[in-house]
Design a protein around this motif. Structure first.
Motif, PDB file in Angstrom:
ATOM      1  N   ALA A   1      -8.923  26.503 -21.183  1.00  0.00           N
ATOM      2  CA  ALA A   1     -10.102  25.707 -20.868  1.00  0.00           C
ATOM      3  C   ALA A   1     -10.957  26.404 -19.825  1.00  0.00           C
ATOM      4  CB  ALA A   1      -9.673  24.329 -20.362  1.00  0.00           C
ATOM      5  N   SER A   2     -12.245  26.087 -19.837  1.00  0.00           N
ATOM      6  CA  SER A   2     -13.180  26.661 -18.878  1.00  0.00           C
ATOM      7  C   SER A   2     -13.076  25.922 -17.554  1.00  0.00           C
ATOM      8  CB  SER A   2     -14.611  26.568 -19.413  1.00  0.00           C
ATOM      9  OG  SER A   2     -15.541  26.920 -18.407  1.00  0.00           O
TER      10      SER A   2
ATOM     11  N   ASP B   1     -14.739  21.427 -23.891  1.00  0.00           N
ATOM     12  CA  ASP B   1     -13.289  21.582 -24.042  1.00  0.00           C
ATOM     13  C   ASP B   1     -12.651  20.291 -24.563  1.00  0.00           C
ATOM     14  OD1 ASP B   1     -13.560  24.149 -23.149  1.00  0.00           O
ATOM     15  OD2 ASP B   1     -12.902  23.739 -21.101  1.00  0.00           O
TER      16      ASP B   1
ATOM     17  N   HIS C   1     -16.950  27.658 -25.319  1.00  0.00           N
ATOM     18  CA  HIS C   1     -17.132  26.671 -24.251  1.00  0.00           C
ATOM     19  C   HIS C   1     -18.515  26.028 -24.272  1.00  0.00           C
ATOM     20  CE1 HIS C   1     -13.248  27.736 -22.709  1.00  0.00           C
ATOM     21  NE2 HIS C   1     -13.599  28.954 -22.362  1.00  0.00           N
TER      22      HIS C   1
END
Length: 210
Positions: free
Chosen positions: A7-8, A47, A171
């Motif tokens: 995930a970002s 996400d 993303h």
């Protein structure tokens, strides 16, 4: 269906929705009447959207004729036609926002949504243009929202002799290919031997463009 990705750390949105477009889009003029627009991080909560789509979309594998043999398509697919409900409200909101921003220039609405799941670096799409239908002879637009881990999207002139452009998209990034791009340029997502998380691309197209 599960797929792993990192995930970002920048995606902290509590709701899932497209952000503003307006003056935030960066346009690059290409040769032969083609252009691309890029808007990094356009889909807020990308996400969370990835997690919902990767488990909630009815993904399927395809096999296609390639010269003298039938081969597996190296990605999973799902397609939503004009009369089919999209799998998440954020995609309806994204299509509405694209229609509002590009409607006057495009002269019509985005009608369909094609989804591709690239599970890891072995999944890919070869060099091509979206030339099944009107894209083979008319200027049009294809808008792609990328969620999940970034993957390289490459573009090159179909006639050769020009630079190959690279955009690492994921993303929530948006890229729009417009003008003559589908018939005068090609794009690809190449395989990679480097570790690569899963990515979903969501392609919005007008009627009669595939």
């Amino acid at each position: 269906m599960t797929a792993a990705f990192q995930a970002s750390l920048l995606d902290l949105a509590e709701d899932v929705r497209p952000d503003a477009l307006g003056g935030t889009v960066r346009r690059t003029t290409l040769c032969h009447g083609a252009w691309i627009d890029v808007r990094p991080g356009w889909m807020l909560g990308a996400d969370a959207l990835f997690e919902e789509l990767v488990t909630g979309v009815p993904w399927h594998a395809e096999r296609r004729q390639m010269y003298e043999r039938v081969v597996d398509v190296p990605r999973l697919l799902s397609f939503y036609g004009e009369d089919q409900p999209l799998p998440h409200p954020a995609l309806d909101a994204a299509r509405d926002a694209l229609d509002e921003h590009y409607g006057a220039e495009l002269g019509e609405r985005f009608r369909t949504a094609g989804l591709c799941l690239y599970r890891d670096g072995r999944d890919s799409v070869a060099w091509h243009g979206d030339t099944i239908g009107r894209g083979s002879f008319q200027d049009t637009m294809v808008a792609i929202v990328s969620i999940g881990a970034p993957r390289a999207l490459l573009l090159r002139p179909r006639c050769g002799g020009g630079p190959t452009l690279r955009h690492d998209l994921g993303h929530g990034d948006l890229i729009v290919m417009g003008g003559s791009c589908q018939r005068t340029w090609e794009h690809a997502v190449p395989k990679t031997a480097r570790p690569a998380g899963a990515r979903i691309s969501i392609q919005f197209r007008p009627r009669g463009v595939r």
